[in-house]
Enzyme design. Structure first.
Site, PDB file in Angstrom:
ATOM      1  N   GLU A 136       0.876  -0.998  -0.075  1.00 18.57           N
ATOM      2  CA  GLU A 136      -0.079   0.037  -0.152  1.00 18.57           C
ATOM      3  C   GLU A 136       1.049   1.208   0.043  1.00 18.57           C
ATOM      4  OE1 GLU A 136      -3.000   0.529   3.325  1.00 18.57           O
ATOM      5  OE2 GLU A 136      -3.266   2.330   2.379  1.00 18.57           O
TER       6      GLU A 136
ATOM      7  N   ALA B  49       1.965  -0.664  10.890  1.00 21.20           N
ATOM      8  CA  ALA B  49       1.720  -2.058  10.470  1.00 21.20           C
ATOM      9  C   ALA B  49       0.843  -1.768   9.193  1.00 21.20           C
ATOM     10  CB  ALA B  49       0.552  -2.659  11.546  1.00 21.20           C
ATOM     11  N   MET B  50       0.649  -3.222   8.634  1.00 16.50           N
ATOM     12  CA  MET B  50      -0.144  -3.167   7.449  1.00 16.50           C
ATOM     13  C   MET B  50      -1.219  -4.357   7.325  1.00 16.50           C
ATOM     14  SD  MET B  50      -0.663  -1.818   4.334  1.00 16.50           S
ATOM     15  CE  MET B  50      -2.122  -2.561   3.423  1.00 16.50           C
ATOM     16  N   GLU B  51      -2.125  -4.012   6.682  1.00 16.03           N
ATOM     17  CA  GLU B  51      -3.736  -4.805   6.781  1.00 16.03           C
ATOM     18  C   GLU B  51      -3.663  -5.947   5.840  1.00 16.03           C
ATOM     19  OE1 GLU B  51      -3.703  -1.551   6.432  1.00 16.03           O
ATOM     20  OE2 GLU B  51      -5.468  -0.976   5.092  1.00 16.03           O
TER      21      GLU B  51
ATOM     22  N   HIS C 232      -9.421  -3.332   9.839  1.00 17.63           N
ATOM     23  CA  HIS C 232      -9.467  -2.985   8.364  1.00 17.63           C
ATOM     24  C   HIS C 232     -10.066  -4.249   7.665  1.00 17.63           C
ATOM     25  CE1 HIS C 232      -7.656   0.714   7.536  1.00 17.63           C
ATOM     26  NE2 HIS C 232      -6.521   0.669   8.140  1.00 17.63           N
TER      27      HIS C 232
ATOM     28  N   GLU D 274      -9.139   4.637   6.342  1.00 20.41           N
ATOM     29  CA  GLU D 274      -8.378   5.062   7.640  1.00 20.41           C
ATOM     30  C   GLU D 274      -9.153   5.942   8.406  1.00 20.41           C
ATOM     31  OE1 GLU D 274      -5.952   3.653   8.171  1.00 20.41           O
ATOM     32  OE2 GLU D 274      -5.077   2.927   6.133  1.00 20.41           O
TER      33      GLU D 274
ATOM     34  N   HIS E 228      -6.672  -2.034  15.192  1.00 20.77           N
ATOM     35  CA  HIS E 228      -6.867  -1.041  13.903  1.00 20.77           C
ATOM     36  C   HIS E 228      -6.674  -1.959  12.605  1.00 20.77           C
ATOM     37  CE1 HIS E 228      -6.545   2.420  11.568  1.00 20.77           C
ATOM     38  NE2 HIS E 228      -5.533   1.878  10.642  1.00 20.77           N
ATOM     39  N   GLU E 229      -5.661  -2.923  12.570  1.00 24.22           N
ATOM     40  CA  GLU E 229      -5.372  -3.702  11.440  1.00 24.22           C
ATOM     41  C   GLU E 229      -6.469  -4.731  11.342  1.00 24.22           C
ATOM     42  OE1 GLU E 229      -3.512  -2.140   9.503  1.00 24.22           O
ATOM     43  OE2 GLU E 229      -2.189  -0.998  11.369  1.00 24.22           O
TER      44      GLU E 229
END
Ligand code: B3K
Ligand code: ZN
Length: 869
Positions: free
Chosen positions: A129, A269-271, A308, A327, A304-305
């Site tokens: 992303e 972090a990344m979802e 998502h 977001e 949060h992740e």
């Protein structure tokens, strides 16, 4: 081949929201084969594509070595497509086109931490992303192209872990000491959610059964020594899964959920669908190695992740202008989750502190943009406080206005309408409106214009008619780029208090004109309005914008006595805290006496400490030098602010006198059973310890030394270390050496060691030079860079003197190595134009000198915007 005849994406081209066009081809499925070798990686892909609208078949690709391309089985030569540094275009491609490509990439030398990159000697990970996938293979890399991904990953067996999104469907030997795994993700997704991991990692396993009865395997991958630090994250994950079912009716949809930790990561972090990749700082949590604040952060980011998965993954964004759709909503959801984990008042205080400390300054400076921007050069520059935090506030305002039940009806409608789609902010607001039955379309104005509205309020009490009238006015600073600024809907949560008893007045509808205030909230939508409260027997104290019900700058002529009253009697913890902040700003900037504040604090504290020690600790917050500086728009002199703040800290330390030591000695976190309460006691004790030291009481150093030596808890250890180091105590050096030896193999703890020294109130250019030439300083690891810049920025006198060269130097170096981080760090200098001369011109000259030296879109766009202030 005729390159000129095809649309070419210029490197510095501005992209506009108004130019959005549907993609000409969709991708029904993609098969990827990724073969990792020591000095290169082969990526073969097969895209099954279908025409959707007229136009060329466009595949985006960056830094890819194209070895072969086939269309419907036939190899294309280079006259049959056009290729530039950004894209590959095939004209007149058939309705049904199967495209196969073979490319070579170099993750082993990818320092940008975007696309597929080598994160450590034994680990390869991805970050796609927003536009990383085009660095892995040719693809219509845009969020409105959703596809079913099947991924084969192959590598040497020294990397036993081979992961990708979805379910593992096959694994086996690949010869010559190599092996492979094939993963298939059943849910259609955009390419930015693709992930794969190749490495040597240990794993923590657990399971979760969803409300639908699905048995989900939960796996957290990290270095062997860090596995014991993954339990808090695992608990938080299970808690998040329950929470989303309970609050939004959203169960998890796959059979496996994996999280991988790496220290080489640009952000938190990344979802990625079913395979989150996390910065170690947002997954590893352990009282011995990480602070209480970091433990809270881990839980928030895990949530949060996870959230998502629905707000972002199942329903994604049509284009990157809509970033705040996923977001802003997901931040609002994680904030609500965390409010359930700890003191809700403190969570709100901390969230608003971030908003006011970062988003408000961003929105009043050269980087100001609407939560949904209408143009960009480099989308990576728009992962901002405005998109995230102001975006969250817009959702919070709508949720406040609707109330729990109607908001839920609205979100249910959103998930029903748009599951599996790539949508816009308009779609979100329309679904909320339809589901709740309340027209929210005016809130779109919040998404589309920049700036923090000013809310002016004036109160008048008329004794003869026993009415209290509140006059409200809203305005926005003129903005040349957005000439048609409109009034926005502002939910004003308020309460009236009886000044004599401290009791809150009940606002019955008969007391109100036209029943304008519902459930304590008045929706202020015009430029001006006034509301009248009847049957108010004596002059009340009003509390406005409770719980910070809207992201605005409130101007209201409270007296110091009113504020002291609210500090003691307001039942909304946020507004209690806000009263302390307003009082302190007045003492600091307008020369008011501190007596009222100190007395009110002494009155309020015993009760607050008992009920909510964490809130008690926050009531001691003194606005930071950075925050105070951000409130000044011209002739800002950081040294003057520092001197004033230091003298306030001295005054307060002395005014609180013996209270500090008595309370410090009486409080013991071991008496608390709840983590949140114990965390509060630790935070409070650290503040008190710092105040004892400021009183000049030498026993403070012994207390700090004893606290340092007797604890195994990082928050206590660090609180003590700060007092010793920042006061140059005789015990400071030994404590720093001890800390180093104890934690030298623990990167997250070492980040704290760097930060404490960089934030020393007397830190100077030599301190920073010492830290940045230390063998443990590493420009390849963003966390380490940020530990020094974060410490440096704690002291704006330093930021704006020798710090300028530090930031300019980093931007120049990172422009090539890691432009995402280079650009982000440069933003620290965005308010240069507010400085008093001669500093203003000096910083401007330094920024101008940087201009010819940078090439990346990221750094250039930020630098240009900053210089246009
Ligand atoms: N969606 C990612 C952010 C990606 C940032 C790319 N520069 C993390 C998050 O917000 O959850
Ligand atoms: Zn997010």
């Amino acid at each position: 081949m005729n390159i000129a005849a095809n649309p070419v994406v210029e490197a510095d081209q501005t992209i506009y929201l108004k130019d959005y066009q549907k993609p000409s081809f969709l991708v029904d499925s993609i098969h990827l084969d990724i073969q990792v070798f020591a000095d290169h990686t082969n990526v073969n892909s097969k895209l099954v594509m279908q025409r959707q609208t007229a136009g060329d078949l466009v595949l985006l690709g960056r830094d890819l070595e194209l070895k072969a391309i086939r269309l419907n089985g036939k190899t294309l030569d280079n006259t049959e497509y056009s290729l530039n540094s950004e894209q590959l275009v095939i004209q007149n491609a058939p309705e049904n086109s199967i495209i196969e490509t073979e490319v070579v990439i170099h993750p082993e030398s990818n320092t940008m931490l975007e696309g597929l990159y080598q994160a450590a000697s034994d680990l390869f990970v991805t970050q796609n992303e927003p536009e990383g996938f085009r660095k892995i293979t040719f693809y219509p890399d845009r969020p409105d192209v959703l596809s079913v991904f099947t991924t084969r990953v192959e590598a040497d067996k020294k990397f036993p872990v081979l992961l990708a999104n979805g379910n593992l469907i096959e694994k086996g030997e690949a010869g010559e000491g190599r092996h492979y795994a094939i993963w298939q993700d059943p849910t259609k997704k955009p390419a930015y959610l693709f992930a794969c991991v190749i490495g040597d990692l240990a794993v923590l396993k657990d399971t979760f059964v969803t409300s639908e009865g699905r048995n989900v395997a939960l796996e957290i991958y990290a270095e062997e020594k860090d596995i014991p630090k993954c339990h808090i994250a695992m608990q938080a994950l299970k808690h998040s899964m329950c929470w989303d079912e309970e609050h939004y009716g959203l169960p998890y949809d796959l059979d496996i959920y994996m999280i991988v930790a790496t220290s080489a990561f640009n952000m938190g972090a990344m979802e990625n669908k079913g395979l989150n990749i996390f910065n170690t700082s947002c997954v590893l949590a352990d009282e011995e190695y990480t602070t209480d604040a970091a433990i809270m952060q881990v839980q928030a980011v895990i949530a949060h992740e996870y959230f998502h998965n629905w707000t972002g993954n199942r329903i994604t964004c049509r284009d990157w202008f809509q970033l705040c759709l996923k977001e802003g909503l997901t931040v609002f959801r994680d904030q609500s989750f965390t409010e359930d984990l700890q003191s809700a008042a403190v969570q709100r205080i901390d969230d608003v502190a971030v908003l006011k400390g970062h988003q408000f300054p961003e929105d009043s400076g050269p980087l100001s943009h609407p939560p949904r921007p209408d143009h960009f050069v480099e989308i990576n520059n728009f992962y901002t406080a405005t998109v995230y935090e102001k975006g969250a506030e817009i959702n919070r305002m709508m949720a406040t206005l609707l109330g729990k039940e109607k908001f839920r009806k609205g979100t249910d409608e959103y998930f029903k309408r748009h599951d599996g789609q790539a949508v816009t902010v308009e779609d979100w607001v329309a679904a909320l409106t339809a589901g709740s039955g309340v027209d929210l379309s005016n809130f779109l104005t919040w998404y589309n214009q920049p700036g923090t509205p000013k809310l002016e309020a004036k109160g008048e009490y008329d004794e003869t008619t026993q009415t209290y009238r509140l006059n409200l006015k809203q305005s926005l600073k003129a903005n040349a780029k957005y000439p048609n600024l409109k009034a926005v809907p502002i939910p004003v949560a308020l309460a009236l208090f009886d000044a004599a008893s401290g009791e809150q007045l009940v606002l019955e509808s008969e007391a109100l004109v036209e029943n304008a205030v519902k459930d304590g909230v008045y929706l202020f939508e015009q430029n001006e309005a006034s509301i009248e409260f009847k049957n108010v027997m004596t002059k009340p104290v009003v509390s406005l914008l409770r719980n910070f019900s809207a992201p605005v700058n409130l101007e209201f002529n409270y007296s110091d006595e009113d504020l002291a009253f609210l500090l003691q009697y307001e039942t909304n913890g946020f507004n209690q805290w806000q009263a302390t902040q307003t009082l302190l700003e007045r003492i600091l900037l307008n020369g008011h006496s501190s007596d009222i504040y100190v007395q009110a604090m002494k009155n309020a504290l015993p009760e607050v400490i008992k009920k909510d020690p964490l809130l008690a600790s926050r009531l001691f917050d003194v606005p930071t030098e950075g925050y105070l500086g951000s409130r000044i728009d011209a002739n800002y002199n950081p040294l003057e602010i520092q001197e004033k703040r230091n003298s306030l800290l001295d005054t307060l330390a002395n005014a609180f006198g013996a209270f500090c030591k008595e309370a410090y000695l009486a409080l013991d976190p071991a008496n608390e059973t709840e983590f949140s309460q114990a965390m509060g006691v630790r935070a409070l004790k650290n503040i008190l310890l710092a105040m004892i030291a400021r009183q000049g009481d030498e026993s403070a150093f012994e207390l700090a030394d004893a606290q340092y030596k007797s604890t195994k808890n990082m928050s206590e250890r660090l609180g003590a270390l700060r007092v010793l180091v920042w006061n140059d105590a005789p015990q400071a050096e030994a404590a720093l050496i001890d800390f180093y030896l104890r934690f030298k193999d623990e990167a997250l703890s070492m980040d704290q060691w760097f930060m404490v020294q960089a934030a020393h109130p007397k830190a100077n250019a030599e301190t920073i030079a010492y830290l940045t030439s230390h063998p443990d300083y590493d420009l390849g690891v963003p966390n380490r860079i940020r530990s020094v810049t974060g410490g440096l920025n704690a002291n704006p006198v330093n930021t704006w003197s020798f710090g300028v060269q530090h930031f300019v130097g980093l931007a120049k170096y990172l422009d090539e190595k890691n432009p995402i981080i280079g650009s982000r760090l440069l933003q620290a200098l965005s308010r240069w134009y507010t400085l008093a001369e001669p500093q203003r011109s000096q910083v401007k000259a330094d920024l101008e000198a940087l201009k010819p030296l940078v090439k990346s879109k990221n750094v250039s766009e930020t630098l240009n915007s900053i210089l246009n202030a």
